[in-house]
Design an enzyme around this catalytic site. Structure first.
Site, PDB file in Angstrom:
ATOM      1  N   ASP A 157     102.007  46.264  47.246  1.00  0.00           N
ATOM      2  CA  ASP A 157     101.892  46.517  45.792  1.00  0.00           C
ATOM      3  C   ASP A 157     101.153  45.404  45.037  1.00  0.00           C
ATOM      4  O   ASP A 157     100.333  45.706  44.165  1.00  0.00           O
ATOM      5  CB  ASP A 157     103.275  46.737  45.157  1.00  0.00           C
TER       6      ASP A 157
ATOM      7  N   ASP B 120     106.775  57.926  56.114  1.00  0.00           N
ATOM      8  CA  ASP B 120     106.015  56.791  56.594  1.00  0.00           C
ATOM      9  C   ASP B 120     104.827  56.622  55.663  1.00  0.00           C
ATOM     10  O   ASP B 120     104.257  57.618  55.192  1.00  0.00           O
ATOM     11  CB  ASP B 120     105.529  57.013  58.035  1.00  0.00           C
TER      12      ASP B 120
ATOM     13  N   ARG C 220     103.947  58.105  46.862  1.00  0.00           N
ATOM     14  CA  ARG C 220     105.304  58.578  47.169  1.00  0.00           C
ATOM     15  C   ARG C 220     105.695  59.689  46.209  1.00  0.00           C
ATOM     16  O   ARG C 220     106.247  60.703  46.598  1.00  0.00           O
ATOM     17  CB  ARG C 220     106.250  57.373  47.078  1.00  0.00           C
TER      18      ARG C 220
END
Ligand code: IMP
Length: 188
Positions: free
Chosen positions: A140, A63, A166
């Site tokens: 982004d 998440d 990430r």
């Protein structure tokens, strides 16, 4: 290693990062219900706990939230709802031109068949003055990583993957997998 997500972008990013680290990722394309909670860690763990009995085998999910300092961390755990409702234009409208610092936080939860393990990764940066770039997804096009002059939406995917929240979460996860002898690696 099974990765549960309905998000093609997340799958592309994670499989590319893990492949470079020598791990093979199997995409289990599934939508699941997320709770509304105070932290990204809680949301990630709750989702994994609900899916564990359904899948009955090792898997991981993640998440991610965008935390904006001037908005006291908003949207944070509400990032998905906020992206779907007011979106990037709405976020820009909430900001004044001064303090624009923000960070992304990704929390991976890995179920090893018995226990749950969490790994997080953070990327600091700032909210751009305007939407820029067509690459990536979600926030982004409004997020400029520290040390860069362009948004994640303008940078090539390989550049995002080398610095992202990430990537950082996945790096700790892969270290754990190697140390604990979970070898679903490409060379198996
Ligand atoms: P979730 O992790 O799928 O709940 O994502 C929360 C929200 O953040 C969604 O609206 C995603 O589009 C967005 N999001 C997740 N990861 C990223 C990212 O790497 N960059 C930009 N937006 C993201």
């Amino acid at each position: 290693m099974i990765f549960v997500t309905s998000n093609q972008h997340k799958y592309n990013e994670i499989s590319s990062i893990m492949q470079t680290g020598g791990f093979r990722v199997q995409w289990r394309k599934m939508k699941y219900q997320e709770i509304q909670a105070d932290t990204t860690e809680e949301i990630s763990l709750d989702s994994a706990k609900k899916l564990a009995p359904l899948l009955g085998e090792e898997f991981f999910l993640e998440d991610t939230g965008l935390y904006i300092a001037a908005l006291n961390g908003f949207p944070g755990p509400y990032s998905s709802y906020v992206q779907d409702t007011i979106g990037n234009p709405g976020i820009l409208r909430l900001m004044d031109s001064s303090s624009r610092s923000a960070f992304f936080l990704t929390v991976i939860t890995f179920y090893d068949g018995t226990e749950f393990h969490q790994f997080s990764g953070r990327l600091d940066g700032s909210i751009a003055l305007e939407i820029a770039g067509k690459g990536g997804f979600g926030y982004d096009p409004i997020f400029i990583p520290e040390g860069e002059s362009q948004t994640l939406g303008q940078l090539p995917e390989s550049a995002k993957n080398s610095i992202s929240h990430r990537r950082r979460a996945v790096t700790s996860f892969m270290e754990f997998l190697k140390e604990s002898g979970h070898f679903d690696s490409i060379s198996d």
